[in-house]
Design an enzyme around this catalytic site. Sequence first.
Site, mmCIF file in Angstrom:
data_model
loop_
_atom_site.group_PDB
_atom_site.id
_atom_site.type_symbol
_atom_site.label_atom_id
_atom_site.label_comp_id
_atom_site.label_asym_id
_atom_site.label_seq_id
_atom_site.Cartn_x
_atom_site.Cartn_y
_atom_site.Cartn_z
ATOM 1 N N CYS A 52 0.819 -1.213 0.000
ATOM 2 C CA CYS A 52 0.000 0.000 0.000
ATOM 3 C C CYS A 52 0.853 1.263 0.000
ATOM 4 C CB CYS A 52 -0.918 0.018 1.220
ATOM 5 S SG CYS A 52 -1.929 -1.460 1.423
ATOM 6 N N ASP A 84 -2.413 -3.595 7.555
ATOM 7 C CA ASP A 84 -3.536 -4.374 8.067
ATOM 8 C C ASP A 84 -3.540 -5.796 7.504
ATOM 9 O OD1 ASP A 84 -4.225 -2.048 9.335
ATOM 10 O OD2 ASP A 84 -6.348 -2.200 8.849
ATOM 11 N N CYS A 125 -2.405 2.994 3.247
ATOM 12 C CA CYS A 125 -3.050 1.893 3.953
ATOM 13 C C CYS A 125 -4.143 2.419 4.887
ATOM 14 C CB CYS A 125 -2.015 1.069 4.715
ATOM 15 S SG CYS A 125 -2.580 -0.613 5.126
ATOM 16 N N ASP A 126 -4.920 1.521 5.417
ATOM 17 C CA ASP A 126 -6.197 1.863 6.063
ATOM 18 C C ASP A 126 -6.092 2.923 7.155
ATOM 19 O OD1 ASP A 126 -6.877 -0.215 4.453
ATOM 20 O OD2 ASP A 126 -7.790 -1.450 5.993
ATOM 21 N N LYS A 127 -5.109 2.826 8.046
ATOM 22 C CA LYS A 127 -5.088 3.715 9.206
ATOM 23 C C LYS A 127 -4.315 4.991 8.955
ATOM 24 C CE LYS A 127 -7.469 0.586 11.097
ATOM 25 N NZ LYS A 127 -7.301 -0.395 10.021
ATOM 26 N N CYS A 197 -5.291 -2.229 -1.352
ATOM 27 C CA CYS A 197 -6.173 -3.346 -1.691
ATOM 28 C C CYS A 197 -7.300 -2.895 -2.621
ATOM 29 C CB CYS A 197 -6.731 -3.966 -0.424
ATOM 30 S SG CYS A 197 -5.443 -4.620 0.667
ATOM 31 N N GLU A 448 -9.564 -6.181 13.513
ATOM 32 C CA GLU A 448 -10.424 -6.568 12.389
ATOM 33 C C GLU A 448 -10.508 -8.085 12.325
ATOM 34 O OE1 GLU A 448 -8.883 -4.765 8.872
ATOM 35 O OE2 GLU A 448 -9.676 -2.794 9.362
ATOM 36 N N SER A 474 -12.655 -5.834 8.458
ATOM 37 C CA SER A 474 -11.964 -5.288 7.296
ATOM 38 C C SER A 474 -12.986 -4.823 6.275
ATOM 39 C CB SER A 474 -11.081 -6.372 6.670
ATOM 40 O OG SER A 474 -10.712 -6.042 5.355
#
Length: 560
Positions: A52, A84, A125-127, A197, A448, A474
């Site tokens: 990511c 993640d 990435c997610d966070k 992703c 998650e 997720s």
Amino acid sequence: MSENLKSRSKMVTEGDNRAPNRAMLRAVGFTDEDFSKPMIGVASTWAEITPCNYHINTLAEKVKEGIRRAGGMPQIFNTITISDGICMGHDGMRYSLPSREVIADSIELVTEAMRYDGVVALGGCDKNMPGCLMALARINIPSLFVYGGTIMPGNCDGADVDIVSIFEAVGKFNAGKITREEFLRVEQNAIPGAGSCGGMYTANTMSSAIEALGMSLPGSASMPAVSARKQNDSYEAGKAVFELIKKNITPKMILTKNAFENAIRVVLVLGGSTNAVLHLIAIAKEMGVGLSLEDFDRISKVTPHLADLKPGGKYVMTDLDKAGGVQGVMKQMLADGMLHGDCLTVTGKTIAENLKEMRGLEKNQIIVREKSNPLHASGTLVILKGNLSPDGAVAKISGLTKYAITGPAKVFDGEEECFNAIMDDKIEKGDVIVIRYEGPKGGPGMREMLAVTAAIIGKGLGEDVGLMTDGRFSGGTHGLVVGHITPEAFDGGPIAILKNGDTVTIDATKNLLELKLPEEEIKKRLSEWKQPEPRFKSGVLAKYVKLVQSASNGAVTNLI
């Protein structure tokens, strides 16, 4: 150069008393001429630990180039990222959500210490994406966000595959549905290179939300990571932040309640991740905007789900990009009266003004439906309440054929215990799986559950069981699952007193999460419950437990 452009950095670079400061800056490349330019931070989340963010160093350099071309003096600094996908399914995931707070804090620390006049933050990435936005809102100086971009899909045996494909392959292989050779091929081909992703999972959900908020350049959300367009997007962001400084446009002028409503509607139309609820509330709190679960519920009831995107659907972000991108979806939404077009953005123009100049969806595209022919008449994120979630919980219903289940509870005090039960075929059709003590405090870190939910899908139980947790899911999760249950078990929420065999109802059509027990019995069990000892007595997670608020408040640690 106007002194107004250096309203903050002048205290670092101007006057005889600042000769030592200038001497330090000369050592990292400043010239006499540079001291008269606004200093602009480039907050990079580059790291080699995840695809990511693997390429973000090259994008940060393009941002830096754009800032220099516009007339500013850029400095790249780094903050952390956590993957993640790699942390999923084990103790490492406890550290993922807390990393959001560390990222926000670290960007604040560097920006305020260096007295930057503006900031561009890059995330993938997610966070780190919401972490960047939380920091920009908190600091409130001219700033914007650059998304690292979506990954290209992998290909295995002629079919597109991605990160969720390999998580689900674990369950399929365990169930004997695929051979070891097929299992290995999915693993080898699921992640072809750099980028986030590929489905409408959390990263792409948040990139879409951030563009809808007006905090990234139009068209940024759906561009592939490895593309000339993403390089140019980064370069233009560098130029754009200089214009924001000139016009003194700050996040407080952009991140209004209407802007957050735009973001929620875009997430719902696209069928986005449940994590958007957590992160948008957190960003709004930093800005002092009142945003709650009730806002998501209110907006979801009147917003259709239109985009056929993974995990509930068929397509990925690169497919949407080819069809016209997130900006194309927003253009259609604006025409349908679904957006506040007068919201200001980082271009200095409104949403409506930006979209007027953008291309719309392709005429013959099949990914995004018309409002009159939705995949689902209302939003895919549903807020549930009841005697098991007095303060609310979040379900995602995209791709479902069944929206309710009533069955016996199978209770697990942690993710691993549940995962092992699934793999050992101890979960039966009709069960309602309960995973507790996984909330922000109880986990800690609100893990998650993709490993669990993907194993359920791989085992062929996706339509036949329910799952509820005070943890998270997720963006790649699908199925009849409910997360973010508040109060969490560690705080004595009713989920803590569930027993195996208790009858539980999940009903997304009635917004209900209910334990079928007399109120007197529930009160008796709660009176007998005792809070467990925290899992961690020192270190970052111990500090996190002392500060973190509930999921319904965004799981923030800032004292707001």
